[in-house]
Design an enzyme around this catalytic site. Structure first.
Site, short mmCIF file in Angstrom:
data_model
loop_
_atom_site.label_atom_id
_atom_site.label_comp_id
_atom_site.label_asym_id
_atom_site.label_seq_id
_atom_site.Cartn_x
_atom_site.Cartn_y
_atom_site.Cartn_z
N ARG A 10 0.82 -1.21 0.00
CA ARG A 10 0.00 0.00 0.00
C ARG A 10 0.86 1.26 0.00
O ARG A 10 0.52 2.26 -0.63
CB ARG A 10 -0.92 0.01 1.23
CG ARG A 10 -1.91 1.16 1.21
CD ARG A 10 -2.76 1.19 2.45
NE ARG A 10 -2.02 1.85 3.51
CZ ARG A 10 -2.49 2.05 4.73
NH1 ARG A 10 -3.68 1.61 5.06
NH2 ARG A 10 -1.77 2.67 5.64
N GLU A 11 1.97 1.23 0.71
CA GLU A 11 2.81 2.41 0.87
C GLU A 11 4.05 2.36 -0.02
O GLU A 11 5.05 3.01 0.27
CB GLU A 11 3.23 2.55 2.35
CG GLU A 11 2.08 2.50 3.35
CD GLU A 11 1.08 3.64 3.20
OE1 GLU A 11 1.38 4.65 2.53
OE2 GLU A 11 -0.02 3.52 3.76
N LYS A 12 4.00 1.63 -1.12
CA LYS A 12 5.18 1.41 -1.95
C LYS A 12 5.77 2.68 -2.57
O LYS A 12 6.93 2.70 -2.95
CB LYS A 12 4.90 0.38 -3.03
CG LYS A 12 3.84 0.79 -4.03
CD LYS A 12 3.53 -0.36 -4.96
CE LYS A 12 2.31 -0.03 -5.81
NZ LYS A 12 1.83 -1.21 -6.48
N TYR A 33 6.46 5.29 -1.00
CA TYR A 33 7.35 5.94 -0.05
C TYR A 33 8.77 5.45 -0.23
O TYR A 33 9.02 4.26 -0.39
CB TYR A 33 6.88 5.71 1.39
CG TYR A 33 5.57 6.39 1.69
CD1 TYR A 33 5.46 7.77 1.58
CD2 TYR A 33 4.44 5.67 2.04
CE1 TYR A 33 4.27 8.41 1.84
CE2 TYR A 33 3.23 6.31 2.30
CZ TYR A 33 3.16 7.68 2.19
OH TYR A 33 1.98 8.32 2.44
#
Length: 136
Positions: free
Chosen positions: A41-43, A45
């Site tokens: 989901r936070e790839k 970043y």
């Protein structure tokens, strides 16, 4: 859908900077599975770090625990950057993403800061201004 604004951790060199929030203790048998989903989901970043978190209510003899956070890049298509509060409020009022209305997100964030953090934190004047502009 028109994605809106969300709270984003960005790099800082100021040792006095603080972030208020919630930390969740994960069940041991689910840590890898949950971390894999968060990493996906936070790839976008660039950096993820383990940093000390100081709980409001300490349930053990530890004064802090390590938590995993994602730090966003300050360039790229998803980072909207700084703008004046009136323009930001207008964007929030009209934005809706896969998770819902940006106005709902702002209201829940404001309520969390008021109800959970309260007088323990300095007032977030930026958040308060955005809330007042969006909910006059």
């Amino acid at each position: 859908l028109q994605p809106g604004r969300v709270v984003t951790l960005i790099p800082s060199n100021d040792p006095e900077d603080k972030v208020w929030g919630v930390a969740y203790e994960l069940p041991e048998d689910q840590v890898d599975q949950i971390k894999d989903r968060l990493d996906e989901r936070e790839k976008r970043y660039q950096t993820n770090l383990n940093v000390p978190f100081y709980p409001k209510q300490i349930s053990s003899n530890k004064s802090s625990v390590l938590v995993h956070v994602y730090v966003a890049p300050t360039i790229g298509p998803l980072f909207l950057g700084e703008t004046d509060a009136v323009a930001m409020a207008e964007q929030i009022k009209s934005a809706r993403g896969p998770s819902g209305d940006n106005l709902d997100y702002l209201a829940k964030l404001f309520e969390f800061m008021r109800d959970e953090v309260g007088s323990d934190a300095e007032e977030d004047t930026h958040l308060t201004m955005l809330f007042r502009l969006c909910f006059p």
